[in-house]
Design an enzyme around this catalytic site. Structure first.
Site, PDB file in Angstrom:
ATOM      1  CG  HIS A   1      -1.757   1.260   1.297  1.00 57.72           C
ATOM      2  ND1 HIS A   1      -2.940   1.351   0.597  1.00 57.72           N
ATOM      3  CD2 HIS A   1      -1.583   2.451   1.904  1.00 57.72           C
ATOM      4  CE1 HIS A   1      -3.458   2.554   0.789  1.00 57.72           C
ATOM      5  NE2 HIS A   1      -2.653   3.239   1.580  1.00 57.72           N
TER       6      HIS A   1
ATOM      7  CG  ASP B   1     -12.420   2.892   5.452  1.00 56.08           C
ATOM      8  OD1 ASP B   1     -11.996   3.711   6.286  1.00 56.08           O
ATOM      9  OD2 ASP B   1     -12.127   2.942   4.252  1.00 56.08           O
TER      10      ASP B   1
ATOM     11  NE  ARG C   1     -11.118   9.639   8.880  1.00 50.83           N
ATOM     12  CZ  ARG C   1     -10.211   8.933   8.193  1.00 50.83           C
ATOM     13  NH1 ARG C   1     -10.522   7.750   7.695  1.00 50.83           N
ATOM     14  NH2 ARG C   1      -9.010   9.392   8.031  1.00 50.83           N
TER      15      ARG C   1
ATOM     16  CB  SER D   1      -9.084   4.489   7.059  1.00 54.02           C
ATOM     17  OG  SER D   1      -9.416   4.554   5.704  1.00 54.02           O
TER      18      SER D   1
ATOM     19  CE  LYS E   1      -9.344   1.696   2.904  1.00 52.98           C
ATOM     20  NZ  LYS E   1      -9.565   3.075   2.555  1.00 52.98           N
TER      21      LYS E   1
HETATM   22  N1  URA Z   1      -6.482   6.657   2.535  1.00 47.44           N
HETATM   23  C1  URA Z   1      -7.387   5.853   3.124  1.00 47.44           C
HETATM   24  O1  URA Z   1      -7.708   4.779   2.621  1.00 47.44           O
HETATM   25  N2  URA Z   1      -7.937   6.241   4.297  1.00 47.44           N
HETATM   26  C2  URA Z   1      -7.603   7.407   4.910  1.00 47.44           C
HETATM   27  O2  URA Z   1      -8.124   7.679   5.967  1.00 47.44           O
HETATM   28  C3  URA Z   1      -6.661   8.242   4.269  1.00 47.44           C
HETATM   29  C4  URA Z   1      -6.101   7.837   3.079  1.00 47.44           C
END
Ligand code: URA
Length: 439
Positions: A86, A165, A172, A187, A191
């Site tokens: 990621h 999320d 958010r 977050s 994932k």
């Molecule tokens: N990318 C994400 O997937 N979540 C966040 O909170 C910020 C960047």
């Protein structure tokens, strides 16, 4: 415990229990907790933070709001370790497009779910969709079938992957609580954990083009994400890498793909981009226990020089409905109608860039979205003609702007030129790789 009491507890700076966090996320996902309650709790978390146990509990509660991807069918042997990567995002960050085929060419199966561009940063899914016919919306069975057959696949995130999320992020976004380190960590990690890989490599960017501008914030985010991944049973490591300048020369979807194809063909491209792709791939191979890091670096280089990684990229394009001949002959990518040369307004060393500003200039040209429903112009973007600390003469070409909408050039050019710092002498170079955490 009632939501009012949970908010009060966090407002006072106390740690929430795993049960409280799970109940809040379950209640919010099922519509039993109102947005105004959740918004108040998010703001309390923003100011009071969360410790490692709370962050892990929040991550797992979000994972459990949806389905897990089961990658066990991809294991050739009991020893096969599946890996994922990621990047926290940046400008010109096209590393996934190169790293996934490199790792797959070394025999490690990669089933990767990626996202779209966010603000000034690009997204892997948008870049892949620049290939005519390329399908990123795959069912679970199609996704797994492709990885089983050819060893790699990159698809968009399934809607049922950590759905809490998605709802939380939308809240958010409108309550000024995106830039909270525990909320970002939970977050991203929810994932990644739901996506099923045994090991996760995080590329945490720092600098003017990153979400985390300071090294201190990038380090804090990397540390909590590594701890969260490990607490949730995944072998997790992070590399903090420089995003104080765009990565490579190309910014924009098909332009970035072309740069990756050049890299995998062994053609001359930015050394920083090549070095970072090799390093990320080597660290993923290391997490997959393909050897010591030194040996993994050799494997990553060989995957490029042998042409194996290029072949894997072409195989993936074909398996996902795209035309593989675009990889063999990238000149086929549709070209923007206008290519404008942007020249230096004066002479000097370019010592610094406001990289977010350069990302916004590319977005203005059509390479990114200002609203989620915006259409992307895949051929739009910027190709840079300088590197940090290069000396340029007044009138020298600094960049080429590609766009299908000529009137956008003057606004983009103003933003671009405002983003450059000219000096009389070069600056101290910044390292490409700042730190490693958990490796
Ligand atoms: N990318 C994400 O997937 N979540 C966040 O909170 C910020 C960047």
């Amino acid at each position: 415990m009632r939501i009012y009491e949970v908010i009060t507890k966090k407002k006072r700076g106390e740690a929430l229990t795993a049960t409280e966090i799970r109940n809040v996320i379950e209640g919010f996902t099922h519509g039993e907790i109102a947005d105004y309650h959740m918004a108040a709790l998010l703001m309390a978390v923003y100011f009071r933070g969360m410790n490692a146990e709370e962050t892990a509990a929040l991550t797992m509660a979000m994972v459990e709001s949806g389905e897990y991807v089961d990658l066990k069918p991809l294991k050739h042997t009991e020893k096969t370790i599946t890996v994922d990567k990621h990047s926290t995002g940046g400008v010109g960050d096209k590393t996934t497009l190169a790293v996934v085929p490199i790792v797959a060419a070394c025999g490690v199966p990669i089933a990767k779910m990626s996202g779209r561009g966010l603000g000034h940063t690009g997204g892997t899914i948008d870049k892949l969709e620049a290939i005519p016919g390329f399908n990123t919306k795959l069912s679970g069975a199609e996704f797994m079938g492709i990885v089983k057959k050819i060893g790699l696949c990159v698809a968009g995130q399934s809607a049922n992957l950590a759905p809490a999320d998605k709802r939380l992020y939308a809240l958010r976004d409108v309550t000024a609580t995106v830039d909270s380190i525990p909320l970002i960590a939970a977050s991203i990690m929810s994932k990644k954990i739901a996506a099923g890989a045994d090991a996760i490599l995080l590329d945490v960017k720092t600098g003017s083009g990153a979400f985390m501008k300071s090294l201190e914030d990038a380090r804090a985010l990397a540390q909590i994400m590594v701890e969260t991944g490990n607490n949730c049973g995944r072998k997790t490591a992070a590399i903090i890498t420089d995003m104080s300048a765009p990565l490579g020369s190309a910014i924009g979807n098909s332009l970035e793909l072309i740069e990756v194809i050049q890299l995998l063909k062994g053609e001359r491209i930015s050394q920083n981009l090549l070095q970072l792709c090799e390093e990320l791939a080597a660290n993923m191979l290391f997490l997959a226990e393909k050897g010591e890091l030194k040996e993994c670096r050799v494997l990553a280089k060989e995957a490029i020089t042998s042409g194996g990684a290029l072949q894997k990229l072409a195989d993936m394009v074909e398996a996902q409905g795209g035309n593989r001949s675009y990889i063999e002959s990238p000149a086929q990518f549709p070209q923007a109608k206008t290519v404008a040369e942007i020249t230096a307004p004066h002479s000097g060393y370019i010592t610094e860039t406001d990289t977010e500003g350069i990302g916004i200039a590319a977005m203005i040209l059509g390479a990114g979205r200002t609203r989620p429903e915006d259409e992307i112009d895949y051929s739009a973007g910027i190709v840079l003609n300088f590197g940090i600390n290069d000396y340029v003469e007044k009138g020298q070409v600094l960049a080429r702007f590609h766009t299908n909408s000529q009137p956008l050039i003057s606004e983009a050019s103003e933003k671009f030129l405002q983003s450059l710092t000219f000096s009389n002498s070069p600056a101290k170079p910044l390292p490409l790789i700042h730190e490693r955490i958990g490796l």
